[in-house]
Design a protein around this motif. Sequence first.
Motif, PDB file in Angstrom:
ATOM      1  N   UNK A 154      68.046  23.798  61.004  1.00 32.50           N
ATOM      2  CA  UNK A 154      67.338  23.990  59.735  1.00 32.50           C
ATOM      3  C   UNK A 154      67.033  22.622  59.136  1.00 32.50           C
ATOM      4  N   UNK A 155      66.099  21.922  59.792  1.00 35.79           N
ATOM      5  CA  UNK A 155      65.734  20.572  59.392  1.00 35.79           C
ATOM      6  C   UNK A 155      64.289  20.341  59.796  1.00 35.79           C
ATOM      7  N   UNK A 156      63.884  19.113  59.738  1.00 31.22           N
ATOM      8  CA  UNK A 156      62.541  18.765  60.196  1.00 31.22           C
ATOM      9  C   UNK A 156      62.460  18.735  61.719  1.00 31.22           C
ATOM     10  N   UNK A 157      63.611  18.746  62.376  1.00 25.42           N
ATOM     11  CA  UNK A 157      63.620  18.664  63.834  1.00 25.42           C
ATOM     12  C   UNK A 157      63.217  17.305  64.350  1.00 25.42           C
ATOM     13  N   UNK A 158      63.577  16.256  63.613  1.00 26.36           N
ATOM     14  CA  UNK A 158      63.222  14.891  64.038  1.00 26.36           C
ATOM     15  C   UNK A 158      63.938  14.545  65.327  1.00 26.36           C
ATOM     16  N   UNK A 159      63.210  13.925  66.244  1.00 21.92           N
ATOM     17  CA  UNK A 159      63.775  13.566  67.540  1.00 21.92           C
ATOM     18  C   UNK A 159      63.619  12.078  67.806  1.00 21.92           C
ATOM     19  N   UNK A 167      79.595  25.891  45.483  1.00 20.85           N
ATOM     20  CA  UNK A 167      79.082  24.528  45.601  1.00 20.85           C
ATOM     21  C   UNK A 167      77.592  24.578  45.944  1.00 20.85           C
ATOM     22  N   UNK A 168      76.851  23.576  45.477  1.00 21.98           N
ATOM     23  CA  UNK A 168      75.422  23.463  45.774  1.00 21.98           C
ATOM     24  C   UNK A 168      75.175  22.171  46.543  1.00 21.98           C
ATOM     25  N   UNK A 169      74.449  22.304  47.647  1.00 23.89           N
ATOM     26  CA  UNK A 169      74.075  21.175  48.493  1.00 23.89           C
ATOM     27  C   UNK A 169      72.600  21.319  48.854  1.00 23.89           C
ATOM     28  N   UNK A 170      71.850  20.231  48.830  1.00 22.17           N
ATOM     29  CA  UNK A 170      70.442  20.270  49.229  1.00 22.17           C
ATOM     30  C   UNK A 170      70.227  19.547  50.552  1.00 22.17           C
ATOM     31  N   UNK A 171      69.169  19.938  51.215  1.00 18.41           N
ATOM     32  CA  UNK A 171      68.727  19.270  52.438  1.00 18.41           C
ATOM     33  C   UNK A 171      67.222  19.484  52.546  1.00 18.41           C
ATOM     34  N   UNK A 172      66.595  18.888  53.544  1.00 22.69           N
ATOM     35  CA  UNK A 172      65.168  19.060  53.756  1.00 22.69           C
ATOM     36  C   UNK A 172      64.870  19.718  55.079  1.00 22.69           C
ATOM     37  N   UNK A 179      59.142  16.001  50.874  1.00 17.80           N
ATOM     38  CA  UNK A 179      60.456  15.801  50.259  1.00 17.80           C
ATOM     39  C   UNK A 179      61.287  14.843  51.081  1.00 17.80           C
ATOM     40  N   UNK A 180      62.233  14.218  50.421  1.00 16.72           N
ATOM     41  CA  UNK A 180      63.164  13.299  51.086  1.00 16.72           C
ATOM     42  C   UNK A 180      64.416  13.183  50.245  1.00 16.72           C
ATOM     43  N   UNK A 181      65.497  12.792  50.876  1.00 18.05           N
ATOM     44  CA  UNK A 181      66.668  12.422  50.114  1.00 18.05           C
ATOM     45  C   UNK A 181      66.461  11.024  49.527  1.00 18.05           C
ATOM     46  N   UNK A 182      66.827  10.840  48.279  1.00 23.33           N
ATOM     47  CA  UNK A 182      66.892   9.512  47.675  1.00 23.33           C
ATOM     48  C   UNK A 182      68.364   9.284  47.382  1.00 23.33           C
ATOM     49  N   UNK A 183      68.995   8.461  48.195  1.00 24.93           N
ATOM     50  CA  UNK A 183      70.456   8.419  48.215  1.00 24.93           C
ATOM     51  C   UNK A 183      70.976   6.995  48.041  1.00 24.93           C
TER      52      UNK A 183
END
Length: 542
Positions: free
Chosen positions: A169-174, A355-360, A372-376
């Motif tokens: 459950x992601x962008x599937x970056x390889x 608990x709440x957690x976000x991802x892209x 969208x992106x994480x700004x961390x």
Amino acid sequence: MLRLTEIKLPLEHAKDIAHTPSEIKAAIFKKLGIAEEELVRFEIFKRGVDARKSHAILFVYTLDIEVKNEAKVLAKFKRDPHVKPAPDIGYHFVAQAPLNISKRPVVIGFGPAGIFAALILAQSGFKPIVLERGKEVRERTKDTWGLWRKSVLNPESNVQFGEGGAGTFSDGKLYSQIKDPKHYGRKVLNEFVKAGAPEEILYVSHPHIGTFRLVGMVEQMRNTITALGGEIRFQSRVDDIEVENNQVQGVVLANGERIETNHLVLAVGHSARDTFEMIHKRGIYIEAKPFSIGFRIEHPQSLIDHARYGQNAANPILGAADYKLVHHAQNGRSVYSFCMCPGGTVVAAASEEGRVVTNGMSQYSRNERNANAGIVVGISPEQDYPGDPLAGMALQRHWESQAYKLGGSNYKAPGQLIGDFIAAKPSTEFGSVQPSYTPGVHLTDLSTVLPEYAITAIREALPAFGKQIKGFDLPDGVLTGVETRTSSPIRIKRNDDDLQSVNTRGLYPTGEGAGYAGGILSAAVDGIKIAEALAIDMASKS
């Protein structure tokens, strides 16, 4: 075979796919000064995009070619770093299983690291047993939608747990920045293509697959492993690892079943917190490691396309644009973009109740309205959670619980408009950017959902990013909290030579959860390394 690098062609050459090979051939002839009949064949090894000048975007190729007089061409270009012999990128197995295996190897976890550890072991004849706490991928998908659509979390089957791991459950970056001298990454990509991935992942510079395609691929790889004698058990959580005289003896499942083994691959992912607690209690050596915390940020994808590609924005050849940003704040913290998902959505990624957690996430098409992106912000055990190997995990839990409360205690995520966040005032209504996160976003003031140093650093970074990408500090853009699962908060330390735990023989920590990878490709590559080390050890003891 020869390898040619830095072969550049204008963007327009790719508009007509039928004529693209002819233009590449013409570039080869021009570069090498050879006649057409001297070229036997060529294949694209890699294709990247040079978008530094948005008005003159280039495709940059790396090509593997076969010519009739290779020695002559190499002699002619012996001082040219862009004409070299092509390296051997084929995969070579290091050991085959003996006939008298008494105890089969066991793999805990079936994410990228676990899948490739099991695959290599199966292809080498070792018939591994895989234990996955979650469900098979299609059932897992239903459970994940249960959180997204109905605010119902299944702690054993969600974005983090289940067949395929968090990367499903992601962008599937390889792609990855890891050093890969043995070309394990090529083995990973080849296996993905066999399992149904598009062949373009073998050569595009930033390949991705997307969630829907990953589901089918994971199923196919599971079938390959079982066809080779491997065994995969779902809903089989490991509650204990038996260790005697610093040697693994077996595992105990939640249902009480015991499986004997002296070779155990630990590929549990970065969110297996109960497993981390169990192995720490067992005396298996772990240590805290750095990771990052922050928010998800959303902009219109069209804004990012225009900023990156200018007049070529929305060109279907280029697809949705991405970005990579970093800012060193005055308080000493580094702020950076993480796991950027062009044309994607922000997803609920919690694995623990309350608990709440976000991802892209994005699909192969990358055609959703928002980027969208994480700004961390980078944090470290020495500075931010000293003293206890599990203190980083406790920090994650604290801020995820805070996000749950601030979002309304119903799995909605707390959110704030970029302009309001920079101005330090609560948001009350959305503007032109509608957030994609489900179950929903509750507008509030995000300043209490992360440590003060992180809030200060991100407030400083957003306008700075706006100078790098015009419009990045768009007042109507949306921040959603919190992003805490950027990587594992612990490292299960292993030896450099045999890749076994530093104090537990027969235990092979691997992937993101062990602190040795970050992303699908690097985790899969690490799984291959671990499988080889295990195979060599088992073969030597037969």
